[in-house]
Design an enzyme around this catalytic site. Structure first.
Site: not given
Lengths: 380, 380
Positions: A194, A248
């Protein structure tokens, strides 16, 4: 009690625990990490660790197939520290021992589903990074692996797509080699993935691996609290995913650097109410709490066309609450009846079209209480 | 589920529920307010209320004596929305029907203990205000009352002294007239008192009346969530009260107007962890969470001489956590053994002298799970 993940700097190994099975967090009463491996998440406790070469395990299967569920992170006032897994939607990994792959390496031989934009370079792919991380933990030097990633989740939807791929890959490697690692190690491997792919946050990867609701108490050391929603209570998530790519950068930039004390106190109390609702199985209270964020949702919501109207439609249709899933654009509403969930979903889809001019798809899903798991295997 | 307190503008009454007993909150599954009376806490739902004159109840006792416990509010990351009651320390009210007092009024005939500085004017005394508020709710017009307040709590100590007096008074009046009101009404009466005397906050008055831990979810409408610490688990509070008058104005001024997003997320996650620890009876996790505040304690702590050293001494002696009780100067530490609690208290008292040149007294107390109650009564 919480799981505390020691994160020493150096690769190390505690031989007394190498054969322990993964314990999936069954409740708040919990699991101690016995194996800790080093990617540099923290310098805490690194001085107390010893460095022992891990004996390389043999594969116990020629191939395995694993699944990891989608996740809903943030959960309103649970921003950045609370997430949960949802059942029946997620990513699959098929992993096999492959003599054509260089020992100690993994090759991505195929990606199906909504994965066209994903790199097949394992060092740039969330599943590849997590697989390599677990292989490193296990000290795999003699075996090469190849994997196929089946994306069941749309990219950039706010449903923890990268975390699901990483979780499925981490579990697949661990299962192939006889399940030598703890759930905590798999979370650390997933967090490494991640960090490289979508940012240093555990609120998708931890629930995708562990199932249920997970509270991220701290990162240094990484400490997780599984929050058990009572089995006898029903909880359904209505996930409505519009055809819209959430901006984003704008989503991140919309976050304030500071919050007022009164908003802080408000969100804090709602976060407390949310945790209480989860642990007591109060789906109505849960919905109310996740719907009550005064800090992030008011700033991010306007970046999703029609969001406010869709939320209103969800509440009008009987949802207990509604907010943005992850960083969006998927919206999540909660209810305690599946049929009611479908009605709520229909109203939300209509509202997305009416208020935001966006096509959207609705799903009604249960809480996933298991997390990433083996779904099939071929013995050697 | 939460208790929601409807707060209509006008005095009103629902005759169908006038004879119901108070239900003390036994768990998170809870109590609906059936009687709601109007001091203007909120305009929510006021339009739906009807105005009916309440029939004046007869007193069922000639006198009663009540007790209400001390409370620890704030609880680190639970700042301004979480409090709990502690057993065996608090205030007493002796209340009697008094023909020498004007009907519908209350007279304060005596104050003992640490109450020299308190006014005997019922309109300026927290117990008097709460008593009058309950009398107004009950529509008492024909009977005059007199009360004696026994202060078991030091003033301005951070142990909810004003709330304990108000809670004891509210309960005394309600019991004298046959317990016609709900616990929620008593909280509203106490909150009216707190608002006039120490500020509009329910995190002392609610646990003093209800017992246990109480989360204040919202004020408009007032909504409270009782958090049940499991009966089978032990929890002890070490309360160390130094001889020092906390500078109330400075304490208030020390609060920041804004907090950083990272501190907000940190405290929010700790608040969630605190609630989880309470509900699962994890006293160690509870201590850790209440010890983890990065927003208020770092600013208020330095205003209490020696606080940092005392906290360190508590933790070194084995406390699971330590923070400021209320707005101080009392510090609260937690443990799961009474004997251990006494040791921790001794170390904290020593540290207050060494680090802050302050004399201090330590007490070890259990969680009070009952809240304000009748202790004796004389029938008519």
């Amino acid at each position: 009690m919480a799981i505390t993940f020691q994160s020493p700097i150096k690769h190390n190994f505690n031989p007394s625990s190498s054969s322990s099975p993964i314990s999936y967090a069954p409740s708040l009463y919990l699991i101690k990490t016995r194996l800790s491996f080093g990617f540099n998440l923290s310098s805490v406790s690194s001085k107390t660790q010893t460095h022992i070469t891990i004996p390389e395990p043999e594969p116990v299967f020629t191939s395995v197939k694993s699944f990891a569920p989608a996740t809903v992170a943030n959960l309103g006032p649970g921003f950045d520290f609370l997430g949960c897994a949802v059942d029946g939607i997620g990513d699959f990994i098929t992993l096999q021992v492959d003599p054509d792959v260089k020992p100690g390496q993994v090759s991505i031989s195929g990606i199906s589903g909504d994965g066209n934009r994903l790199s097949k370079d394992p060092l740039s792919n969330c599943a590849g990074i997590a697989a390599l991380s677990v292989m490193k933990m296990l000290n795999i030097q003699s075996i090469g692996l190849s994997m196929i990633l089946e994306k069941g989740l749309p990219l950039g939807s706010g449903l923890g797509s990268s975390a699901a791929s990483a979780a499925a890959a981490a579990v697949a490697v661990n299962e192939l080699f006889g399940r030598k690692l703890e759930v905590s190690d798999l979370v650390l491997a997933g967090l490494e993935s991640e960090t490289k792919v979508s940012g240093y946050h555990a609120d998708n990867i931890a629930p995708s691996i562990m199932g249920g609701f997970v509270l991220i108490r701290s990162y240094d050391p990484l400490e997780l609290i599984p929050l058990k929603f009572p089995y006898e209570k029903d909880l359904f998530f209505v996930l409505v995913n519009p055809k819209f790519e959430a901006p984003t950068k704008k989503m991140r930039a919309a976050l304030p650097l500071e919050v007022t004390m009164s908003h802080h106190i408000w969100n804090c109390s709602q976060a407390g109410a949310l945790v209480a609702a989860i642990l007591t199985g109060d789906s109505r209270g849960l919905g109310k709490a996740l719907s009550s964020d005064k800090i992030v949702e008011p700033r991010r919501g306007p970046l999703i066309p029609g969001m406010e109207g869709v939320k209103k439609a969800a509440l009008k249709a009987g949802a207990f609450g509604c907010t943005i899933s992850g960083a969006g654009p998927t919206l999540v509403a909660v209810t305690d009846e599946e049929e009611k969930g479908r009605e709520i979903g229909e109203r939300m889809v209509e509202a997305f079209m009416k208020e935001g001019k966006l096509k959207a798809l609705a799903m009604v899903k249960k809480l996933d209480r298991v997390g990433a798991r083996l779904v099939s295997s071929n013995p050697r």
